[in-house]
Every structure is written in C-alpha cells, then in structure tokens.
Motif scaffolding. Structure first.
Motif, PDB file in Angstrom:
ATOM      1  N   LEU A 268      54.122 -31.357  92.529  1.00 19.49           N
ATOM      2  CA  LEU A 268      52.974 -30.708  93.148  1.00 19.49           C
ATOM      3  C   LEU A 268      53.543 -29.560  93.969  1.00 19.49           C
ATOM      4  N   VAL A 269      53.373 -28.346  93.462  1.00 15.49           N
ATOM      5  CA  VAL A 269      53.959 -27.181  94.109  1.00 15.49           C
ATOM      6  C   VAL A 269      52.880 -26.432  94.878  1.00 15.49           C
ATOM      7  N   GLY A 270      53.187 -26.086  96.115  1.00 13.38           N
ATOM      8  CA  GLY A 270      52.255 -25.302  96.915  1.00 13.38           C
ATOM      9  C   GLY A 270      52.638 -23.834  96.860  1.00 13.38           C
ATOM     10  N   LEU A 271      51.615 -22.964  96.803  1.00  8.53           N
ATOM     11  CA  LEU A 271      51.857 -21.516  96.814  1.00  8.53           C
ATOM     12  C   LEU A 271      51.131 -20.994  98.041  1.00  8.53           C
ATOM     13  N   ILE A 272      51.894 -20.588  99.054  1.00  9.34           N
ATOM     14  CA  ILE A 272      51.239 -20.154 100.289  1.00  9.34           C
ATOM     15  C   ILE A 272      51.657 -18.738 100.645  1.00  9.34           C
TER      16      ILE A 272
ATOM     17  N   ALA B  30      38.426 -32.262 103.607  1.00  8.20           N
ATOM     18  CA  ALA B  30      39.805 -31.881 103.278  1.00  8.20           C
ATOM     19  C   ALA B  30      40.680 -33.121 103.120  1.00  8.20           C
ATOM     20  N   ALA B  31      40.446 -34.110 103.955  1.00  7.01           N
ATOM     21  CA  ALA B  31      41.216 -35.349 103.847  1.00  7.01           C
ATOM     22  C   ALA B  31      40.922 -36.030 102.511  1.00  7.01           C
ATOM     23  N   ARG B  32      39.644 -36.008 102.129  1.00  7.09           N
ATOM     24  CA  ARG B  32      39.256 -36.617 100.856  1.00  7.09           C
ATOM     25  C   ARG B  32      39.945 -35.875  99.702  1.00  7.09           C
ATOM     26  N   LEU B  33      39.974 -34.540  99.817  1.00  6.62           N
ATOM     27  CA  LEU B  33      40.611 -33.738  98.775  1.00  6.62           C
ATOM     28  C   LEU B  33      42.102 -34.068  98.676  1.00  6.62           C
ATOM     29  N   ALA B  34      42.779 -34.162  99.848  1.00  6.45           N
ATOM     30  CA  ALA B  34      44.210 -34.458  99.838  1.00  6.45           C
ATOM     31  C   ALA B  34      44.474 -35.789  99.138  1.00  6.45           C
ATOM     32  N   GLU B  35      43.576 -36.724  99.396  1.00  5.54           N
ATOM     33  CA  GLU B  35      43.723 -38.038  98.764  1.00  5.54           C
ATOM     34  C   GLU B  35      43.570 -37.919  97.248  1.00  5.54           C
TER      35      GLU B  35
ATOM     36  N   VAL C  16      47.143 -23.319  95.556  1.00  2.25           N
ATOM     37  CA  VAL C  16      47.109 -22.237  96.532  1.00  2.25           C
ATOM     38  C   VAL C  16      46.154 -22.666  97.624  1.00  2.25           C
ATOM     39  N   ASP C  17      46.581 -22.645  98.888  1.00  2.00           N
ATOM     40  CA  ASP C  17      45.630 -22.934  99.948  1.00  2.00           C
ATOM     41  C   ASP C  17      46.146 -22.458 101.291  1.00  2.00           C
ATOM     42  N   HIS C  18      45.180 -22.260 102.210  1.00  5.19           N
ATOM     43  CA  HIS C  18      45.539 -21.822 103.558  1.00  5.19           C
ATOM     44  C   HIS C  18      45.631 -22.991 104.530  1.00  5.19           C
ATOM     45  N   ASN C  19      45.203 -24.169 104.101  1.00  5.60           N
ATOM     46  CA  ASN C  19      45.277 -25.343 104.972  1.00  5.60           C
ATOM     47  C   ASN C  19      46.718 -25.856 104.976  1.00  5.60           C
ATOM     48  N   LEU C  20      47.540 -25.286 105.871  1.00  2.63           N
ATOM     49  CA  LEU C  20      48.978 -25.563 105.834  1.00  2.63           C
ATOM     50  C   LEU C  20      49.275 -27.017 106.162  1.00  2.63           C
ATOM     51  N   LYS C  21      48.473 -27.609 107.027  1.00  2.89           N
ATOM     52  CA  LYS C  21      48.704 -29.004 107.384  1.00  2.89           C
ATOM     53  C   LYS C  21      48.614 -29.868 106.129  1.00  2.89           C
ATOM     54  N   MET C  22      47.552 -29.645 105.342  1.00  4.68           N
ATOM     55  CA  MET C  22      47.395 -30.411 104.114  1.00  4.68           C
ATOM     56  C   MET C  22      48.523 -30.087 103.127  1.00  4.68           C
ATOM     57  N   MET C  23      48.855 -28.806 103.031  1.00  3.16           N
ATOM     58  CA  MET C  23      49.882 -28.390 102.075  1.00  3.16           C
ATOM     59  C   MET C  23      51.228 -29.031 102.414  1.00  3.16           C
ATOM     60  N   MET C  24      51.613 -29.005 103.706  1.00  4.02           N
ATOM     61  CA  MET C  24      52.880 -29.594 104.120  1.00  4.02           C
ATOM     62  C   MET C  24      52.896 -31.085 103.808  1.00  4.02           C
ATOM     63  N   ALA C  25      51.707 -31.710 103.909  1.00  5.91           N
ATOM     64  CA  ALA C  25      51.645 -33.151 103.723  1.00  5.91           C
ATOM     65  C   ALA C  25      51.724 -33.552 102.253  1.00  5.91           C
ATOM     66  N   ILE C  26      51.135 -32.773 101.363  1.00  2.00           N
ATOM     67  CA  ILE C  26      51.036 -33.250  99.973  1.00  2.00           C
ATOM     68  C   ILE C  26      52.029 -32.602  99.019  1.00  2.00           C
TER      69      ILE C  26
END
Lengths: 289, 585
Positions: free
Chosen positions: B362-366, B518-523, B538-548
């Motif tokens: 799962l790669v994040g693009l920020i 957002a929590a539901r989405l992360a799950e 791609v997302d701006h929610n860095l907290k979620m991105m760092m977590a997943i």
C-alpha cells in the motif's frame, strides 16, 4: 474558361458573405451560451421575407427594407430566447433541450410562413446596376452584399473589442461563473448576444435574398451550410466562421460550375463529416481534451 | 420487470388476434403505419434515450433501409419479403460511420451530423438518376405474404399482423439490450464518460454500437413502410420524417421502453383523426414538441410515480463469495514508473518521476497542493499522455493505451470527485462497474442467451460482494445521489473493485470525510490490503496515510523528493521543508 471561373469566384464570395453572416451568429451564440440555436436559419429566412413584403406590398425602396428586416430579426431573436432558450439553460440536459426546443421553433416559423404567405419563391429587386472589373461582371446587389457584409463585420469586431458590452460578452464566453462573480449580468449578456446574432442573420437574409431568390425553405438550406461553416471554422470561433463562410460560398460556386448544383451541395455537406472525422475541433479551434 | 418472452408471447397473440379482428383495410393500414413509426422511434430512442443524443436526421437510416431493399428487389427480381431482412445492413453500416464521426464529440455534433447525412443522401437520391430514377422514385412490387391466402386475409391484415410481430421482436431485443452490460454501459457513458472509461468500458465502441443498432432498427422501419407507399422517393430522407420519429420518441418518453412505440402510434393516428388540420400537421407536432420539452421533459411516461418505474433491485447473495479481485501475477514488482514527465504550456506538472510498487504493497503518494499527484495518476491510468517516461505495469508497458485498456489490464483508478450515475441505485452503479468481470458479446446481449443469464447472475453476486466489502450492503437499493458524502466515496471504491483491479489507484478517498468516516475508510483500506490488493493512495490526510501506508512517495513541484517508510519520510529534511517551509531560516 478562366473568365467564367473568375466570375464564379466573385459570385461565390458574395453568397459566401451571406453564409458568413448566418454562421457568425450561430458561432457567437455557441461561444457565449454554449447551445446551438437551430432556428437561426429561419431568422435568415424572415429577413428575406420582410424584405420581400417591404419592397412589394409596402412599396418601399430596397434600402429602406433593411432596417425593417433587422428589427424583425431582433424581435424574433428576443422571442426565441424567451420561449426556447432562457428557461431551459439551467437544466442538467440544457444543451439538448435547447436544441430540441429551437428545432420545434424552426418548424413552427417555417410552417407559419408557408401557411400565411405560401411556399412560392419570389424575386426581390435589390440594388440596381452592374459593375465591370476586367472580365468579371458584378451586379450592384452582389457588390452591395460584399460591402454591407464587410461593414457589418467591422462594426461587430469593433463592438466585441472596444465596447464595454463586448468585454462583458467575451468574459461570459470564457466563464459564466467568473463573469457572475465580478458582477456581470449574465442573463442580459446572453439575451443581447442572441439579439445581435438574430439581427445579423436577418440582415444576411435581406442582403442575400435578391441574389438567391426568396423562398420559404431558404432558412432550412442555409442552416445546414452554416453548420458546415461553423464546424470547419471551429465551433465558437468568430474569425473562423467568417473565413470559412466565404470559403464555402466560393467552393460551392466553383463546384457548381464543374459538377452541377446538386453535387456541389452534397460535396459541401460531406466536408462537415470529413472535418468531424479528421479534425473535430475545426481549422482554428484548439484541441479539447 | 417485463420479460422478453412475455413481450414475444403477447406480440404473437396480438399478431394473430388483430390480424383476424381488424379486417377493415383502412384501419389495418393506419395501425400498421403507426407500428412502422413506432419501430422507427424505438430505434431512434436507443440513441436519444440511452445516450442522450438528439438527432435531426434519423430519416437517413430510414430512407437508406427503404432504398436498399427497393434497389435489391428491382435489380434481382426477388420478392420484397425475402429481401426485407437486408434492410438491417445499410443501417448498421451508416450507423458505424455516423457514430464514429460524431458520437465521440457529444450531443450537438450528433444532431448536426445526422441532419447533414440525411441531406446528403437526399441529394444523392435526387441526383443519381441512373440508379434511383431521381425524384420519380423507384416502384417496388410487393407480393402477398405466404400466409395471407391460407388465412383468407386481405393484404392489409397480413401486413398488420407481420408488423405486430416485428414490433414485438424489436421491442424484446431492445429490452434485452437495455438491461445487458452494453445497455448499462450506454447509461454510464452518458452520465459520466470518464468514470465509465476508468472502469474499463470502451466508451467510443459503446457509442458506435449504440448508433449502429439504432440505425439498423430505423433502416428496418424504412423498409417496412414500402408495402404502404410502394414508391421510394428522395423525400424519405426529408426533415419531416426525422422530425416525426423524434417527436414520437420524445412524446412517449425517450428513456422508457414502450414510450417510443406508443408515440409512433399516436403520431400515425392523430393526423387521421385530425384530417381537417392536415395542412397544419407539422406545426401542431412542433407545438407539441415545444410543450413537452418545456413542461414534460421525461415524456408521458414521467407522469407515472417514480416508485412504479422499474428498478433493477439487488438480488440476495447466493453464498458463492466470488473472488473480489483478479489474482496478481507472480512478478514481485507490479508497477514500475520511470522518468515520467508532463508539462502544460510551460508549467511542469510532473518532472522525471520514478517509483515502483511491489505486489501487495500500500503505497502513499503525498505532497502539497499542486505537487502533481493527480496528474501522475492521470498519466498512469491513460487519461493524460506523458511527454516522456515509461510506465510498466505487470511486466508490460501501458504507455499510450486508452484508459479502458489499462483498466482491463488491471490498473483501475478512482476520481477525486465521486462522479456517479446519480439517478441509478447503489447496486445498479456497482453492477454497471462489473463490465470487465466477464466479457459479453452484442449478440448474446440482444438475444439474452442462457450463457448471458449465467454470467449476469455471477456479475450480480460480484456486485453484492463489492458492496459487502465496503459495508454498503444495506444501502444497495437506495439512489446513489441520496447517500451521505462519505458513503458516496466508499461507493466509488466499490465500483473500482467491481472492475476487478490488481492495482487500485485511489485519488483522495478521504477528502471531505469527517473523522469517523475517515477512520472507517482507513479500516476498509487495511482490510483490502490484507485480502491481498495492491494500492496506491493519494491523500492529504497525513495522519491516516502515515498509519496505513507501507511506503510513502513524496512529490513537490512535480518532482519526487523522497520515498521510504512513513517514519523515514517524516524525518526527511526536504519533506519537512516542503510542508512547513524554510524552518528556522
């Protein structure tokens, strides 16, 4: 042969000027309102009819009939906008609904004229006299079409570039939303654009009807040619409409000489399909997406 | 929902019963003409109702069908009834041509192109005297139908019963097509062409098929009018014919099945009933059209309450638990991007971006706004052509391929804005998105062959499974536009899943979501990753991105400035600088 060719080129240019005036309004409305006014050809026809009525029934001189035709065009444009365009613009399928509604209006106008005035073609006497330019002989009317058309185009260009309304019009064409944000009355600009397009088309009809004979179906014929002009010139492009209007008139005259009128018209129409296939954005248009 | 066997059965009964009952030649021929118009508008309704394309020149197909049959009849001397089926061919051919020329450009161009085509054909028919006898027309001898004498019917009775049968068959075929994957694709292309393309629907091909099938039906109608008119003339291509078909389809309700047929009958009977206004016929039609467009855009059918209109309801799960996404290949690296470059009129959007995605990652693009993240996605998914660079997906280059081809290869993207077919239910949306799951032929769609039914059932189960994976099962029969925003975004992911991706590109799935959503989405994303799906987000929610995210790639001003685990990226000086500016300078 060269003489006949030159003659046809001169004739074609004057008819092409008429096409340019009709296509100009079509493309202006598309550029500003992003809809197609299918009844635009009938405004052209009405211009011709009013000229016929003014010069025969009322006995006015031809030149006095022109303002009358322009006025008639303005009234018709106002009505079409109110009935078939403005109420539908805000809809999700606005473009398609305007197309259908103006199609209905065009049938209505045509049928009304046929029922009230009859379908018979009629001759209109325009500006008299002939002028010789070397081997080419131009009737006074053809020369007048070219001169008056050119004057109209210059006036329009001046209005678009130099007046406050012209600036507003171009602003709405670029973005209705942004125009509204800076306080431009978009409805008024839309209405005025519609009116101007109608006046120019009616004047086109008044200018051209002495050349091509008035007939109740002249609007149906000219609207397709205007579509050809607009598609080749690029939908929404004013300069493209003028240049290609002249070009189509010219091509039609020359082809008519070589292959006959029916074939010439069919070839001109085919150009539209060919253009859509090869370069759908038109000669002057930018590539979209 | 009406089934096509029911339509065919009813058609057969009516064909026999009315054949016997309506023995007055006058009435029989009026109703028969109404059916011809009805079949014509059924064909026209296929483009107008499904694709939303206005047409002013469907008489081009109508006239071509009539001329083709007339010419073959005269040249070969064969019976009209034998040649009749040939009328489908020119309609299809012209439909492919007109469809290809104009349909990709959208509504207004289609109207202009059909009108011009009809006029060209009218001119050809009027001027090619050696072939068509010009305005004089071609006389077509029409013999009796084989069963006419056996049943003791007059020609009008036999003609009427044949037309009822043909109308029933056309109606059944159109009905089958509309609820096939192809029919669903038409609606998707009309409502959201980019979304359709991203889900693997070949939009141009869907449009061309639509116009071709519409042309075939209109051509058949044109040939069927011959026993009434006997002579084919250039007027068949005229605006009056085009307008009548258009009016009939719109009056009846362009989006409905029966509407155009009813409209056709109305427009055949009306002039007969209103003989005294014959001269004003077209004008009256025009007034009706104007009134319908202004006041009743959905046609007569729209007067029916919404809840009575047919909906494709979600079936029950049958416990088959279909595989949610195609098994990834064995290659360790699923996506390899090298030197991706794109600029718009001097502005560089992506600048030599290179990164790779391993299977199961799962790669994040920020990156800050305008960093080129979405532009990067658009290039990967084929919506934008890069100026330079290489995109290798699962071992093969996808550079220069159309978005639907790339989706079919297994790389599926979502959009920032949840662009859905709003007036379809949640289930219908996801069902539409199963287009890629099992391929379908046009023939199987039109005839609703047993294989298609089996595959439709499988697609339905896949759609249910995708909804279940995003916990949207309970919402299946609700309208997509009625969902809260957060669930609309989940629906977009469910639709992407239905395209059976091997690599899912999610563009800002958390944008606009509140914390709970957002929590539901992360799950949900974690669950998908566990199930083995590879994703780039791609997302701006860095907290979620760092977590997943397993790894994060950072873009800034179009250039890649860092790549690594969330912890590494967080410490990277350039990343800190990009997000916070020159710290302590």
């Amino acid at each position: 042969m060269v003489d006949i060719l030159l003659q046809q080129i001169a004739n074609g240019l004057s008819v092409g000027m008429g096409y340019a005036l009709v296509a100009l309004g079509l493309t202006l409305i598309f550029g500003v309102l992003h809809v197609i006014n299918f009844s635009h050809g009938e405004t052209f026809m009405l211009g011709g009819l009013l000229t016929l009525i003014a010069t025969t029934t009322l006995g006015l001189p031809y030149l006095a009939a022109l303002p009358l035709a322009g006025l008639g065009g303005a009234v018709l444009g106002w009505g079409v906008n109110r009935i078939a365009v403005r109420p539908l613009l805000a809809r999700r399928d606005g473009g398609a609904d305007v197309l259908l509604a103006t199609f209905a209006v065009s049938i209505l106008i045509h049928q009304a004229v046929v029922m009230l005035w009859g379908p018979a073609p009629a001759r209109i006497d325009g500006v008299p006299g002939t002028f010789e330019l070397g081997p080419v002989v131009l009737t006074g009317q053809r020369l007048f079409v070219l001169a008056a058309g050119l004057a109209l185009l210059v006036a329009l260009e001046w209005m678009l570039r130099r007046t406050r309304f012209g600036v507003e019009l171009r602003a709405v064409a670029q973005s209705q939303f942004a125009a509204r944000v800076v306080g431009i009355d978009v409805d008024r600009v839309n209405g005025a654009t519609f009116g101007i397009a109608a006046v120019v088309a009616a004047l086109g009809g008044a200018l051209l009807s002495p050349v091509i004979l008035y007939s109740s179906s002249m609007g149906q014929v000219v609207i397709i040619k205007a579509f050809v002009v607009v598609v080749i010139g690029g939908m929404g492009s004013v300069s493209g409409a003028v240049a290609c209007g002249l070009l189509v008139g010219l091509l039609e005259a020359v082809l008519g000489l070589v292959a006959g009128e029916g074939v010439a018209t069919a070839v001109i129409y085919s150009l539209l399909l060919a253009m859509l296939l090869i370069r759908p954005q038109g000669l002057t248009g930018k590539r979209a997406r | 929902m009406t089934s096509s066997p029911f339509i065919l059965g009813l058609g057969a009964v009516l064909a026999v019963a009315l054949g016997f009952l309506v023995d007055q030649p006058y009435f029989a021929s009026v109703v028969a003409y109404g059916l011809v118009l009805g079949i014509f508008s059924l064909g026209l309704g296929l483009t107008l109702g499904r694709m939303g394309y206005v047409t002013f020149g469907h008489a081009a197909f109508f006239g071509l069908g009539a001329y083709a049959v007339a010419l073959v009849c005269v040249a070969s001397g064969w019976s009209y009834w034998l040649v009749l089926p040939l009328s489908l061919v020119p309609g299809i051919a012209l439909g492919v041509l007109v469809g290809f020329v104009s349909a990709r450009l959208g509504g207004a161009y289609f109207a202009i192109a059909t009108l011009t085509t009809a006029e060209i054909l009218r001119l050809v028919a009027a001027n090619w005297i050696e072939l068509t006898r010009g305005p004089m027309g071609i006389l077509v001898p029409v013999g009796p139908l084989p069963w006419q004498e056996a049943l003791g019917w007059n020609p009008a009775q036999a003609y009427l019963s044949l037309l009822i049968a043909v109308a029933a068959v056309v109606l059944a075929l159109v009905h089958n097509l509309n609820r096939s994957p192809l029919g669903r694709a038409w609606v998707a292309v009309r409502e959201a062409p980019d979304l359709a393309e991203s889900l693997g629907i070949p939009t141009v091909r869907a449009r061309v098929w639509n116009v071709a099938l519409s042309g075939a039906v209109a051509g058949l109608a044109g040939a069927l009018v011959l026993p009434k008119i006997f002579v084919v003339t250039p007027d068949l291509f005229g605006v009056a014919n085009s307008a009548t078909g258009l009016l009939a389809a719109i009056l009846g309700g362009k989006a409905s099945l029966l509407g155009p047929l009813l409209g056709g009958l109305v427009f055949a009977v009306l002039p007969e009933a209103l003989r005294f206004v014959d001269a004003a016929r077209l004008a009256i039609f025009a007034v009706i059209l104007l009134v319908v467009v202004r006041l009743l855009p959905g046609g007569i059918v729209s007067l029916m309450p919404a809840r009575l209109r047919p909906r494709n309801r979600a079936p029950r799960p049958d416990g088959s638990a279909p595989a949610l996404f195609a098994a990834a290949s064995t290659a360790a690296t699923l996506l390899e991007v090298r030197g991706l470059r794109k600029s718009f009129a001097g502005v560089t959007a992506t600048q030599d971006v290179s990164f790779s995605v391993r299977r199961g990652e799962l790669v994040g693009l920020i990156g800050p706004n305008g960093a080129g993240k979405t532009t990067c996605f658009s290039q990967l998914s084929g919506f934008l052509a890069p100026d330079a660079g290489e995109i290798v997906f699962d071992g093969a280059s996808v550079l220069g391929q159309a978005p639907h081809r790339i989706a079919a290869r297994g790389m599926v993207r979502t959009f920032q804005h949840a662009a859905l077919a709003r007036n379809l239910t949640v289930y219908e949306n996801v069902l539409t998105a199963t287009h890629l799951a099992l391929p379908e032929s046009v023939l199987a769609s039109a005839l609703r062959l047993p294989g298609l039914r089996r595959r439709e059932a499988a697609r339905a189960q896949l759609a249910l499974a995708c909804l279940a994976a995003l916990d949207l099962g309970a919402r299946a029969d609700e309208m997509a536009q009625d969902l809260p925003y957060g669930e609309q975004k989940l629906l977009a992911i469910a639709m992407a899943l239905a395209a059976r991706p091997r690599l899912l590109l999610l563009d800002e799935p958390a944008a606009g979501l509140n914390q709970v959503e957002a929590a539901r989405l992360a799950e949900v994303l974690r669950g998908l990753q566990h199930a083995g799906l590879t994703m780039v987000v791609v997302d701006h929610n860095l907290k979620m991105m760092m977590a997943i995210c397993d790894r994060i790639v950072v873009l800034h001003h179009g250039a890649l400035i860092a790549a690594g685990t969330p912890a590494e990226v967080r410490e990277h000086p350039e990343v800190v600088q990009a997000y916070l500016g020159e710290a302590g300078a």
